[in-house]
Design an enzyme around this catalytic site. Sequence first.
Site, PDB file in Angstrom:
ATOM      1  N   GLN B 126       0.825  -1.197   0.000  1.00  0.00           N
ATOM      2  CA  GLN B 126       0.000   0.000   0.000  1.00  0.00           C
ATOM      3  C   GLN B 126       0.866   1.256   0.000  1.00  0.00           C
ATOM      4  OE1 GLN B 126      -2.119   0.640   3.678  1.00  0.00           O
ATOM      5  NE2 GLN B 126      -3.668   1.927   2.711  1.00  0.00           N
ATOM      6  N   GLY B 127       0.792   2.029  -1.068  1.00  0.00           N
ATOM      7  CA  GLY B 127       1.580   3.260  -1.166  1.00  0.00           C
ATOM      8  C   GLY B 127       0.728   4.499  -0.960  1.00  0.00           C
ATOM      9  N   TYR B 128       0.361   4.738   0.270  1.00  0.00           N
ATOM     10  CA  TYR B 128      -0.402   5.946   0.610  1.00  0.00           C
ATOM     11  C   TYR B 128       0.525   6.978   1.254  1.00  0.00           C
ATOM     12  CZ  TYR B 128      -5.183   4.040  -0.018  1.00  0.00           C
ATOM     13  OH  TYR B 128      -6.350   3.538  -0.522  1.00  0.00           O
ATOM     14  N   GLU B 244     -13.949  -2.155   4.682  1.00  0.00           N
ATOM     15  CA  GLU B 244     -13.771  -3.375   5.478  1.00  0.00           C
ATOM     16  C   GLU B 244     -13.364  -2.994   6.890  1.00  0.00           C
ATOM     17  OE1 GLU B 244     -13.793  -6.930   6.896  1.00  0.00           O
ATOM     18  OE2 GLU B 244     -14.624  -6.398   4.960  1.00  0.00           O
ATOM     19  N   GLU B 384      -5.804   9.689  17.522  1.00  0.00           N
ATOM     20  CA  GLU B 384      -6.224  11.088  17.662  1.00  0.00           C
ATOM     21  C   GLU B 384      -7.116  11.480  16.485  1.00  0.00           C
ATOM     22  OE1 GLU B 384      -3.151   9.975  18.044  1.00  0.00           O
ATOM     23  OE2 GLU B 384      -2.727  10.416  20.147  1.00  0.00           O
TER      24      GLU B 384
HETATM   25  C1  LIG Z   1       3.981  -0.212  11.457  1.00  0.00           C
HETATM   26  C2  LIG Z   1       3.345   0.718  10.478  1.00  0.00           C
HETATM   27  C3  LIG Z   1       2.935   0.245   9.246  1.00  0.00           C
HETATM   28  C4  LIG Z   1       2.408   1.115   8.299  1.00  0.00           C
HETATM   29  N1  LIG Z   1       2.081   0.616   7.060  1.00  0.00           N
HETATM   30  C5  LIG Z   1       1.686   1.470   6.091  1.00  0.00           C
HETATM   31  C6  LIG Z   1       1.468   1.015   4.755  1.00  0.00           C
HETATM   32  O1  LIG Z   1       1.606  -0.181   4.460  1.00  0.00           O
HETATM   33  N2  LIG Z   1       1.148   1.904   3.813  1.00  0.00           N
HETATM   34  C7  LIG Z   1       0.972   3.232   4.078  1.00  0.00           C
HETATM   35  O2  LIG Z   1       0.645   3.991   3.180  1.00  0.00           O
HETATM   36  N3  LIG Z   1       1.161   3.713   5.346  1.00  0.00           N
HETATM   37  C8  LIG Z   1       1.513   2.863   6.352  1.00  0.00           C
HETATM   38  N4  LIG Z   1       1.743   3.339   7.629  1.00  0.00           N
HETATM   39  C9  LIG Z   1       1.670   4.779   7.876  1.00  0.00           C
HETATM   40  C10 LIG Z   1       0.492   5.233   8.714  1.00  0.00           C
HETATM   41  O3  LIG Z   1      -0.657   5.251   7.953  1.00  0.00           O
HETATM   42  C11 LIG Z   1       0.854   6.626   9.286  1.00  0.00           C
HETATM   43  O4  LIG Z   1       1.846   6.408  10.239  1.00  0.00           O
HETATM   44  C12 LIG Z   1      -0.310   7.325   9.918  1.00  0.00           C
HETATM   45  O5  LIG Z   1      -1.177   7.780   8.939  1.00  0.00           O
HETATM   46  C13 LIG Z   1       0.135   8.523  10.779  1.00  0.00           C
HETATM   47  O6  LIG Z   1       0.952   9.391  10.055  1.00  0.00           O
HETATM   48  P1  LIG Z   1       2.388   9.843  10.597  1.00  0.00           P
HETATM   49  O7  LIG Z   1       3.094   8.654  11.050  1.00  0.00           O
HETATM   50  O8  LIG Z   1       3.020  10.677   9.556  1.00  0.00           O
HETATM   51  O9  LIG Z   1       2.095  10.722  11.863  1.00  0.00           O
HETATM   52  P2  LIG Z   1       1.702  12.266  11.913  1.00  0.00           P
HETATM   53  O10 LIG Z   1       0.582  12.516  10.990  1.00  0.00           O
HETATM   54  O11 LIG Z   1       2.920  13.090  11.769  1.00  0.00           O
HETATM   55  O12 LIG Z   1       1.140  12.397  13.384  1.00  0.00           O
HETATM   56  C14 LIG Z   1       1.956  12.403  14.545  1.00  0.00           C
HETATM   57  C15 LIG Z   1       1.057  12.461  15.764  1.00  0.00           C
HETATM   58  O13 LIG Z   1       0.260  13.653  15.725  1.00  0.00           O
HETATM   59  C16 LIG Z   1      -1.111  13.330  15.804  1.00  0.00           C
HETATM   60  N5  LIG Z   1      -1.887  14.288  14.982  1.00  0.00           N
HETATM   61  C17 LIG Z   1      -1.672  14.599  13.693  1.00  0.00           C
HETATM   62  N6  LIG Z   1      -2.559  15.519  13.292  1.00  0.00           N
HETATM   63  C18 LIG Z   1      -3.347  15.772  14.350  1.00  0.00           C
HETATM   64  C19 LIG Z   1      -4.462  16.639  14.562  1.00  0.00           C
HETATM   65  N7  LIG Z   1      -4.939  17.410  13.607  1.00  0.00           N
HETATM   66  N8  LIG Z   1      -5.039  16.663  15.796  1.00  0.00           N
HETATM   67  C20 LIG Z   1      -4.557  15.866  16.794  1.00  0.00           C
HETATM   68  N9  LIG Z   1      -3.512  15.045  16.644  1.00  0.00           N
HETATM   69  C21 LIG Z   1      -2.919  14.998  15.431  1.00  0.00           C
HETATM   70  C22 LIG Z   1      -1.222  11.929  15.285  1.00  0.00           C
HETATM   71  O14 LIG Z   1      -2.383  11.300  15.778  1.00  0.00           O
HETATM   72  C23 LIG Z   1       0.057  11.317  15.825  1.00  0.00           C
HETATM   73  O15 LIG Z   1      -0.117  10.939  17.154  1.00  0.00           O
HETATM   74  C24 LIG Z   1       2.236   2.484   8.606  1.00  0.00           C
HETATM   75  C25 LIG Z   1       2.618   2.953   9.869  1.00  0.00           C
HETATM   76  C26 LIG Z   1       3.161   2.095  10.807  1.00  0.00           C
HETATM   77  C27 LIG Z   1       3.551   2.623  12.138  1.00  0.00           C
END
Ligand SMILES: Cc1cc2nc3c(=O)[nH]c(=O)nc-3n(C[C@H](O)[C@H](O)[C@H](O)COP(=O)(O)OP(=O)(O)OC[C@H]3O[C@@H](n4cnc5c(N)ncnc54)[C@H](O)[C@@H]3O)c2cc1C
Lengths: 372, 397
Positions: B126-128, B244, B384
């Site tokens: 998944q490349g999101y 899902e 969050e």
């Molecule tokens: C083990 C693992 C596997 C993953 N696998 C995939 C994958 O296969 N494909 C893919 O595309 N992605 C994947 N992800 C990525 C995942 O979707 C992102 O980590 C997630 O969307 C959060 O983004 P971020 O890590 O950049 O955190 P950030 O968005 O930088 O957030 C950091 C913190 O700030 C909080 N925050 C951010 N904005 C707000 C707000 N407006 N109000 C309150 N709190 C806020 C968040 O809740 C979090 O606690 C994976 C992540 C992990 C850890």
Amino acid sequence: MDFALTDEQRMLEETLTRLVTDQVSPEQRRAMLAAAPEGASPLWRTFAELGLLHMPFSEDVGGLGGDGTDLMIIMQALGRGLVPEAYLAGLVLPGQLLALTANSGQQTEWLTPLLEGEHQLAFAWQEHNARYDALAIATQATQQDGQWQLTGKKDVVLNLEAAAASLVTARLDNAKLGLFIVPANAPGTSTHLYRTIDDQPAGDLTLDNVTLPPANCLSEDVSDALAEVLALGRAALCAQAIGAMEEACDQTLAYLKERKQFGLPLSTFQALQHRMVDMHLHLEQSRSMAILAATSLTLPASERDYKIAAAKAYCGESARFIAEQAIQLHGAMGMTEECYVASYAKHLVMFDHYFGDSDYHLETVSELLTAA
Amino acid sequence: MNLTFSPEEQAFRAEVRHFLAEALPSDISERVRLGRHLRAEDHLRWQNILSEQGWLASNWPKEHGGPGWGPVQRHIFDEECAAAHAPTVVPFGVNMVAPVIMKFGSAEQQQYYLPRILSNQDWWCQGYSEPGAGSDLAGLNTRAVRDSDHYVVNGQKTWTTLGQHANMLFCLVRTDPDAKKQAGISFLLIDMQTPGITVRPIITLDGAHEVNEIFLDNVRVPVENRVGEEGQGWTCAKFLLTHERTGIAGLGHAKQALRHLKSLASRIEHRGKPLLALPSFRHRVVKAELELMALEVTNLRVIAAARDGGAPGAESSLLKVRGSELRQELSELTRRALGPAALPFFPDFLHGEGSLDDERAQSAAASAQYFNRRKLSIYGGANEIQKSIVAKTILNM
Ligand SMILES: Cc1cc2nc3c(=O)[nH]c(=O)nc-3n(C[C@H](O)[C@H](O)[C@H](O)COP(=O)(O)OP(=O)(O)OC[C@H]3O[C@@H](n4cnc5c(N)ncnc54)[C@H](O)[C@@H]3O)c2cc1C
């Protein structure tokens, strides 16, 4: 009442802060962890030059007579840098046990070189079935023809590989607890070495009919000294955790200010501001508990143990809260080995697994509470 | 009201349990039980067995080769799989991209990709997420520029789970930088063999190689690999997120973890008594038990609504928040229960082929899993963000 540090203590704090900043960056720390343990590290030699190896020992045994506050200052600085040196496990704890139990011959052989940085030791008290209980152990020591024979197994002995000898607790025939010096590689010993998940070198030590001369028996009734040293260890660990909590909070706050999502720094979102404040509250309350612990070391045993158990239980819960939030607020970044805050989080979570976790110490507090 | 399963549903549970007992290879379930990482071939071996049984695509309708189960059967199946220590099916093909292809894909895309997913020929990732686009997914910057019958894709994806094993990537890209944030996004299916793709490992704090970063440098993707219209990528992404969701609470895993915890805490002794008798510890186990009871019924409420035709909406955010918190708490209690035995770290055993004596092997994974489970409240929309969704869509705040 006075929470101020003395001039000497302030200088100690500044020196250590500088040392940790200059010599234990994330990259330097990684290199130190990767290095094979071959005698004293350059950092350990610096510790020796700064008098840190003498600091926590009384003047009677050749130390500088530092008190709980001095030790707190040192441990907090080591915690801030996650300094990978066995200051507590390899020096302070075995050294204090020697100071409390060793005769002059034993001191000359084991304690003096320890303070001079010529060797390190280990303290082997924990056993698998005893969990955190230092008294409920199964290792046996029996006397035969004037020699001692030790059989048993010690678990998760910190600094085992680097230690010239381990101080081993064992049950005697009269049911009292004895303390013995078991040199590394003594016939009958075997080790299983590993690292803990928070990067500490450790190992299991198996003793299979290890024969020791009388000079290797430090005490035939070590319970009180053991309790004193465990209390010291717990207070020191709390101080170390405060340093790590400070750093985890600082790094998280800096990240929230720098990381932008939805066009704004994360630090502008109120939910995260409140969370950050909760982390800060946990830190400050724990700092108070760590101070309480550090200043309770000289109290009568039951009062000392009550306060230190309270501090260890309290800091254990806070350390975990701060660790979990530090990861959460870093998002996926906080889950990576490369992100330095993850190393702090691991240290803070595993803090609870050293010298008794919160449940263990809550039980002590509640027992003493009903007795009071 | 009646909370019991029907006789047919109970018979179905027995059938699943029997199948698992017969078909699940013991070396694989043992790896899962001990918390050791699965190798790609372990995943494939199990998924091929499921595929042969016709149970790999548990959420697919019959017309596409699925078993045609309803939400209740899927729930039972997931629960039994977790109890038997079966590997979780890698979701990116079967549960994620497939529903999007069914809903928005062309007939050719459906005919080509769906059978390949069913037969485990393709491993999808998944490349999101991108370095700058996590919670703010619509802020993604990977660019796709049209060049006659191709898109030329440039950018970086990150946190790509198991991307090291994948041969296919479904990817959100920006096709129109001038449109409003969400409107300029398209959904592309990309062959990982295409020149210009580099996959680099990211090691997580438990020492595992589970996620990756993917660099796309002038990657040429045929236009026919776009799903839906240009600019419709966000609709596909949102559909995928809401489609899902009944399994999102991870209930089967939570139940299994609680069973394991209780058995562990009654075997481990604390001062001559089972650890489970220590008041402060027992109290937390009891609280976890209550939370699980409540979550199970909440989950069944959502499932029953879905069975009766309702589309699970923001309720799934509640399930995700509580489910992840509960599983994290259970991993915390399991680690704690082990005491000092939770300290030693054996990465070769956990992530590779190394061996350990039995006592250490039983407790080796607890701390690593605790740290790994921190992801549950971060990925799939951080907790969050889930709470913000509930505030907005359920509470109208
Ligand atoms: C083990 C693992 C596997 C993953 N696998 C995939 C994958 O296969 N494909 C893919 O595309 N992605 C994947 N992800 C990525 C995942 O979707 C992102 O980590 C997630 O969307 C959060 O983004 P971020 O890590 O950049 O955190 P950030 O968005 O930088 O957030 C950091 C913190 O700030 C909080 N925050 C951010 N904005 C707000 C707000 N407006 N109000 C309150 N709190 C806020 C968040 O809740 C979090 O606690 C994976 C992540 C992990 C850890």
